[in-house]
Design an enzyme around this catalytic site. Structure first.
Site, mmCIF file in Angstrom:
data_model
loop_
_atom_site.group_PDB
_atom_site.id
_atom_site.type_symbol
_atom_site.label_atom_id
_atom_site.label_comp_id
_atom_site.label_asym_id
_atom_site.label_seq_id
_atom_site.Cartn_x
_atom_site.Cartn_y
_atom_site.Cartn_z
ATOM 1 N N ARG A 74 -8.086 8.656 4.678
ATOM 2 C CA ARG A 74 -9.100 7.618 4.412
ATOM 3 C C ARG A 74 -9.798 7.214 5.701
ATOM 4 O O ARG A 74 -11.033 7.141 5.769
ATOM 5 C CB ARG A 74 -8.424 6.392 3.779
ATOM 6 C CG ARG A 74 -9.318 5.155 3.682
ATOM 7 C CD ARG A 74 -8.516 3.935 3.261
ATOM 8 N NE ARG A 74 -7.460 3.598 4.194
ATOM 9 C CZ ARG A 74 -7.615 2.871 5.284
ATOM 10 N NH1 ARG A 74 -8.799 2.399 5.605
ATOM 11 N NH2 ARG A 74 -6.589 2.596 6.064
ATOM 12 N N ARG A 75 -9.008 6.928 6.732
ATOM 13 C CA ARG A 75 -9.596 6.515 8.003
ATOM 14 C C ARG A 75 -10.448 7.625 8.606
ATOM 15 O O ARG A 75 -11.533 7.374 9.131
ATOM 16 C CB ARG A 75 -8.485 6.103 8.978
ATOM 17 C CG ARG A 75 -7.867 4.749 8.650
ATOM 18 C CD ARG A 75 -6.679 4.456 9.535
ATOM 19 N NE ARG A 75 -6.160 3.106 9.296
ATOM 20 C CZ ARG A 75 -4.893 2.750 9.441
ATOM 21 N NH1 ARG A 75 -4.002 3.648 9.827
ATOM 22 N NH2 ARG A 75 -4.505 1.510 9.217
ATOM 23 N N LYS B 91 0.825 -1.216 0.000
ATOM 24 C CA LYS B 91 0.000 0.000 0.000
ATOM 25 C C LYS B 91 0.855 1.261 0.000
ATOM 26 O O LYS B 91 0.356 2.335 -0.345
ATOM 27 C CB LYS B 91 -0.962 -0.001 1.189
ATOM 28 C CG LYS B 91 -0.365 0.258 2.543
ATOM 29 C CD LYS B 91 -1.437 0.213 3.626
ATOM 30 C CE LYS B 91 -0.884 0.468 5.016
ATOM 31 N NZ LYS B 91 -0.429 1.840 5.211
ATOM 32 N N ASP B 92 2.144 1.157 0.384
ATOM 33 C CA ASP B 92 3.032 2.326 0.368
ATOM 34 C C ASP B 92 3.646 2.580 -1.010
ATOM 35 O O ASP B 92 4.184 3.662 -1.260
ATOM 36 C CB ASP B 92 4.171 2.146 1.381
ATOM 37 C CG ASP B 92 3.677 2.153 2.826
ATOM 38 O OD1 ASP B 92 2.615 2.752 3.073
ATOM 39 O OD2 ASP B 92 4.353 1.555 3.686
ATOM 40 N N CYS C 145 -1.165 7.325 -1.181
ATOM 41 C CA CYS C 145 -1.710 6.792 0.060
ATOM 42 C C CYS C 145 -2.325 7.880 0.941
ATOM 43 O O CYS C 145 -2.893 7.582 1.980
ATOM 44 C CB CYS C 145 -0.646 5.999 0.823
ATOM 45 S SG CYS C 145 0.790 6.945 1.285
ATOM 46 N N ARG D 91 1.288 10.131 14.252
ATOM 47 C CA ARG D 91 2.371 9.552 13.460
ATOM 48 C C ARG D 91 3.208 8.627 14.336
ATOM 49 O O ARG D 91 3.077 8.595 15.542
ATOM 50 C CB ARG D 91 3.283 10.664 12.887
ATOM 51 C CG ARG D 91 2.679 11.511 11.786
ATOM 52 C CD ARG D 91 2.552 10.785 10.456
ATOM 53 N NE ARG D 91 3.783 10.140 10.044
ATOM 54 C CZ ARG D 91 4.796 10.742 9.425
ATOM 55 N NH1 ARG D 91 4.736 12.043 9.162
ATOM 56 N NH2 ARG D 91 5.860 10.070 9.052
ATOM 57 N N ARG E 118 2.652 4.366 18.266
ATOM 58 C CA ARG E 118 1.260 4.830 18.255
ATOM 59 C C ARG E 118 0.456 4.199 19.402
ATOM 60 O O ARG E 118 -0.337 4.869 20.059
ATOM 61 C CB ARG E 118 0.620 4.516 16.900
ATOM 62 C CG ARG E 118 1.033 5.499 15.811
ATOM 63 C CD ARG E 118 0.376 5.174 14.496
ATOM 64 N NE ARG E 118 1.125 4.174 13.750
ATOM 65 C CZ ARG E 118 0.669 3.543 12.673
ATOM 66 N NH1 ARG E 118 -0.553 3.785 12.229
ATOM 67 N NH2 ARG E 118 1.424 2.671 12.043
#
Length: 527
Positions: A132-133, A80-81, A245, A150, A156
């Protein structure tokens, strides 16, 4: 292949897990490799949101440069990156089997409220730097606050434990791969059909030089064609939208029963309500193009939608349609009344499961003040019934998200075996789940409410008609006919069978809830 290979990777815990995993996979096929850690722009700049960083590939560019320079032989990436266009001279040689793509919402235990959607207290602060989230989260719970977050996965989670946030959103794959213990937190798993992941989330990519054909051939032993086919659709959608992304885009594809099922959610910005779409197709050919075309602003959409249910002012379905300037005509064509006022508590003593096929059955059952054994588990059809159950402070142990009742029954049957199952239901229920269960299932039948059809139901001239139960179909078509050009959506197989009997074509949402209905409306081809 005699040469010892060098694997390039970022230095985060998750990236190193991925590199070590591929190193072990290579060793299993007789290829020796060592690991080289390379810092990327995304690792160096931690004070900015991802969408504020310049360009694309800020977690991959430096690895690709070393590949081209020949200082490493392969790079391991989170797929996805990776940008959807490759630098000249590089190629993705293999995609190993994909890890689960769902999300975790990790919540501090004193911030949990199971009566609310996602089990999160009202006005809670959620950490994520993903547009997106954020868009999807606020679509489901507009009362929440979303703040930037981040850092690598352990960092996190550490910030959550330090109470900088009430909850954080994180990929399940990262937590699972690192084997992190998060038992001190409440874990709410967000299914891919409800909270759509990033394109290729959970998938790894092995990137090499294009001219290294010997290595390419050797890596085919690690390649999973099924994963490649599914994530190929997701990344093609991303490519056609010309996004990276940071785009508020979710896309998830899976092959089920010989068909490709694809969920897509896209918002203009992180603060906009996301538009959603669900499509099925026999082949991936032209599938991504069809999905993107459905989001075209010039595409003809229905001006008005009728639904045989009252729709709340703040409901997801209303907000989804009004966001697209679609008028809603919501009115129930039936009334319901309780037929049981006092519950025989004795029948609950040995019940293992209670199964609800509608929101009405949940509400009428709990209005009877049942005294339940602690061991009791709950099954529901659809997220609407799940949300109704939450209001009475209970979790669903089984959620039949699919609109296919036979499929729901088959999945439920795998859990219950010969256990006792109580079915609170409408008196005129078709009992589709009960009839589909195996013979050894011990069914306790409990009709608790009845349905009465309204008199003199007015015709609707909406472009799309949505029917939420067989009773509503009977009620409407007792005095009315379909107008030319009107299209029909039926919630669930039982409602659909009514239209089969009438010879009327209809669309069936993937899930019998407000999200599924919104997806179905946007999937309609207006003539």
């Amino acid at each position: 292949m005699v040469k010892k290979l060098t694997i390039g990777t970022r230095g985060s815990d998750l990236a190193l897990w991925q590199a070590n995993h591929i190193q072990n996979e290579l060793a299993a096929i007789g290829i020796e490799a060592e690991i080289k850690i390379i810092k990327t722009q995304g690792d160096k700049i931690l004070n900015l949101r991802l969408d504020k960083l310049e360009g694309k590939g800020f977690f991959t560019k430096e690895l690709e440069e070393e590949l081209l320079a020949g200082t490493i032989d392969l790079a391991v990436h989170c797929l996805k990156d990776l940008p959807t266009t490759h630098p000249e001279g590089l190629t993705i040689a293999a995609l190993p089997p994909r890890e689960e793509a769902s999300e975790y919402l990790l919540i501090l235990k004193d911030c949990v409220d199971v009566s609310q959607k996602l089990s999160l207290k009202k006005g809670a602060m959620v950490g994520t730097s993903s547009n997106r989230r954020k868009a999807q989260l606020l679509g489901l719970r507009p009362d929440l606050e979303v703040e930037d977050l981040r850092g690598n996965v352990p960092t996190r989670i550490g910030k959550l434990r330090d109470e900088d946030y009430d909850a954080i959103l994180i990929a399940k794959a990262g937590v699972k791969r690192l084997g992190l213990d998060v038992s001190d937190l409440h874990i709410e798993e967000l299914e891919t059909t409800e909270f759509i992941p990033a394109p290729a989330q959970g998938a790894l990519a092995i990137q090499i030089r294009e001219n290294d054909t010997e290595l390419f051939d050797a890596l085919q032993k690690l390649h999973d064609p099924a994963t490649a086919e599914e994530v190929g659709v997701e990344r093609k959608v991303l490519n056609l939208f010309e996004g990276g992304c940071h785009m508020p885009l979710g896309c998830y594809c899976k092959k089920e029963n010989g068909q490709f099922e694809v969920w897509t959610a896209k918002a203009e910005t992180a603060d906009h309500f996301p538009e959603r779409l669900f499509l099925r197709a026999e082949t991936t050919e032209g599938l991504a193009e069809k999905i993107v075309a459905k989001f075209n602003a010039e595409r003809k959409k229905p001006a008005k939608v009728f639904i045989s249910r009252e729709i709340g002012e703040h409901s997801y379905f209303r907000r989804a349609l009004e966001n697209n300037d679609i008028e809603i005509e919501g009115r129930s064509l039936i009334r319901t009344f309780p037929i049981v006022t006092v519950l025989d508590q004795f029948i609950l003593r040995h019940v293992d499961w209670i199964f609800f096929s509608s929101r009405n059955s949940v509400e009428y059952f709990f209005n009877l003040k049942p005294v339940l054994p602690k061991k009791t588990k709950f099954g529901v059809v659809g997220r609407g019934s799940e949300d109704a159950l939450r209001k009475f402070n209970h979790f669903a142990d089984f959620v039949g998200a699919s609109g296919d009742i036979t499929e729901v029954a088959e999945d439920f049957a795998k859990l219950v075996g010969g256990q006792q199952i109580l079915f609170p239901r409408a008196q005129d229920s078709l009992q589709s789940i009960q009839k589909s269960l195996p013979a050894d299932a011990k069914i306790i039948d409990l009709p608790i409410y009845e349905t009465v059809i309204e008199d003199d139901i007015d015709q609707s001239y909406a472009d799309v008609l949505i029917f939420t139960s067989p009773s509503n179909v009977d009620a409407y078509f007792a005095d009315n006919l379909l107008e030319p050009g009107q299209q029909v959506i039926a919630i669930g197989n039982s409602t659909g069978k009514k239209f089969d009997e009438m010879g009327v074509k209809y669309a069936l949402p993937y899930s019998p809830d407000e999200i599924g209905l919104a997806e179905a409306v946007f999937g309609i081809e207006m003539r």
